[in-house]
Scaffold this motif. Structure first.
Motif, PDB file in Angstrom:
ATOM      1  N   GLY A 247       0.807  -1.207   0.000  1.00  0.00           N
ATOM      2  CA  GLY A 247       0.000   0.000   0.000  1.00  0.00           C
ATOM      3  C   GLY A 247       0.835   1.249   0.000  1.00  0.00           C
ATOM      4  O   GLY A 247       2.055   1.217   0.173  1.00  0.00           O
ATOM      5  N   THR A 248       0.146   2.350  -0.182  1.00  0.00           N
ATOM      6  CA  THR A 248       0.777   3.654  -0.169  1.00  0.00           C
ATOM      7  C   THR A 248      -0.180   4.663   0.442  1.00  0.00           C
ATOM      8  O   THR A 248      -1.398   4.500   0.367  1.00  0.00           O
ATOM      9  N   VAL A 249       0.374   5.689   1.049  1.00  0.00           N
ATOM     10  CA  VAL A 249      -0.406   6.789   1.607  1.00  0.00           C
ATOM     11  C   VAL A 249       0.088   8.064   0.940  1.00  0.00           C
ATOM     12  O   VAL A 249       1.281   8.373   0.983  1.00  0.00           O
ATOM     13  N   ILE A 250      -0.842   8.780   0.290  1.00  0.00           N
ATOM     14  CA  ILE A 250      -0.512  10.023  -0.411  1.00  0.00           C
ATOM     15  C   ILE A 250      -1.483  11.104   0.033  1.00  0.00           C
ATOM     16  O   ILE A 250      -2.601  10.807   0.454  1.00  0.00           O
ATOM     17  N   ASN A 251      -1.061  12.358  -0.061  1.00  0.00           N
ATOM     18  CA  ASN A 251      -2.000  13.425   0.269  1.00  0.00           C
ATOM     19  C   ASN A 251      -2.866  13.723  -0.950  1.00  0.00           C
ATOM     20  O   ASN A 251      -2.689  13.145  -2.023  1.00  0.00           O
TER      21      ASN A 251
ATOM     22  N   PHE B 223      -2.897  16.061  -2.919  1.00  0.00           N
ATOM     23  CA  PHE B 223      -2.191  16.693  -4.028  1.00  0.00           C
ATOM     24  C   PHE B 223      -1.271  15.714  -4.756  1.00  0.00           C
ATOM     25  O   PHE B 223      -0.593  16.082  -5.702  1.00  0.00           O
ATOM     26  N   GLY B 224      -1.216  14.474  -4.284  1.00  0.00           N
ATOM     27  CA  GLY B 224      -0.410  13.460  -4.944  1.00  0.00           C
ATOM     28  C   GLY B 224       0.976  13.261  -4.370  1.00  0.00           C
ATOM     29  O   GLY B 224       1.741  12.457  -4.880  1.00  0.00           O
ATOM     30  N   ALA B 225       1.319  13.976  -3.309  1.00  0.00           N
ATOM     31  CA  ALA B 225       2.634  13.791  -2.687  1.00  0.00           C
ATOM     32  C   ALA B 225       2.587  12.574  -1.768  1.00  0.00           C
ATOM     33  O   ALA B 225       1.717  12.467  -0.912  1.00  0.00           O
ATOM     34  N   LYS B 226       3.526  11.666  -1.957  1.00  0.00           N
ATOM     35  CA  LYS B 226       3.537  10.435  -1.180  1.00  0.00           C
ATOM     36  C   LYS B 226       4.068  10.676   0.222  1.00  0.00           C
ATOM     37  O   LYS B 226       5.094  11.333   0.405  1.00  0.00           O
ATOM     38  N   ALA B 227       3.374  10.110   1.225  1.00  0.00           N
ATOM     39  CA  ALA B 227       3.852  10.171   2.603  1.00  0.00           C
ATOM     40  C   ALA B 227       4.728   8.957   2.895  1.00  0.00           C
ATOM     41  O   ALA B 227       5.832   9.094   3.415  1.00  0.00           O
ATOM     42  N   PHE B 228       4.222   7.762   2.580  1.00  0.00           N
ATOM     43  CA  PHE B 228       4.999   6.539   2.771  1.00  0.00           C
ATOM     44  C   PHE B 228       4.323   5.376   2.063  1.00  0.00           C
ATOM     45  O   PHE B 228       3.151   5.436   1.707  1.00  0.00           O
ATOM     46  N   ASP B 229       5.080   4.310   1.856  1.00  0.00           N
ATOM     47  CA  ASP B 229       4.578   3.052   1.324  1.00  0.00           C
ATOM     48  C   ASP B 229       4.698   2.022   2.439  1.00  0.00           C
ATOM     49  O   ASP B 229       5.460   2.211   3.389  1.00  0.00           O
ATOM     50  N   PHE B 230       3.986   0.903   2.303  1.00  0.00           N
ATOM     51  CA  PHE B 230       4.102  -0.158   3.289  1.00  0.00           C
ATOM     52  C   PHE B 230       3.799  -1.502   2.646  1.00  0.00           C
ATOM     53  O   PHE B 230       3.164  -1.580   1.601  1.00  0.00           O
TER      54      PHE B 230
END
Length: 125
Positions: free
Chosen positions: A48-52, A54-61
């Protein structure tokens, strides 16, 4: 070989079971809103991934055999204690996260609210 974003991998594999959530993380009165995309790969493991918004990635897991790895963390979150808290929290959240209803989790001082994204949710925003 440079690390490839898991988000790119998720979008390139349309045949997998993919779930999308609006994610609200609250920490001591501060809020972080984002989108969480979780994909179930063929062996039952999760990426998975977490993005804001606006499309900026916070982190993947990744979630494999009950273990979570937090990868590609954005610089302002890339601290050992933040990575550890995220890893331990996701370890408890991911196995019980329902695909079709809102879920609220609170561990220590952080609360997580996962709201499934549907065409109705997207039309309202």
């Amino acid at each position: 070989m440079p690390l490839i974003s898991l988000l790119l991998l998720l979008w390139l594999q349309p045949c997998r079971a993919q779930r999308e959530y609006h994610l609200l993380m609250q920490v001591k009165g501060q809020e972080l809103t984002s989108i969480c995309v979780i994909d179930t790969v063929s062996d039952g493991n999760l990426v998975g991934t977490v993005i804001n918004e606006f499309g900026a990635k916070a982190f993947d897991f990744t979630y494999t055999n009950g273990k979570v790895k937090v990868l590609n963390v954005v610089a302002f979150l890339d601290k050992w204690y933040i990575r550890r808290v995220l890893r331990l929290d996701l370890k408890h959240i991911l196995p019980t996260l329902p695909p079709d209803k809102e879920s609220y989790y609170k561990r220590r001082w952080i609360s997580y609210t996962f709201t499934p994204m549907t065409s109705d949710n997207e039309a309202d925003q």
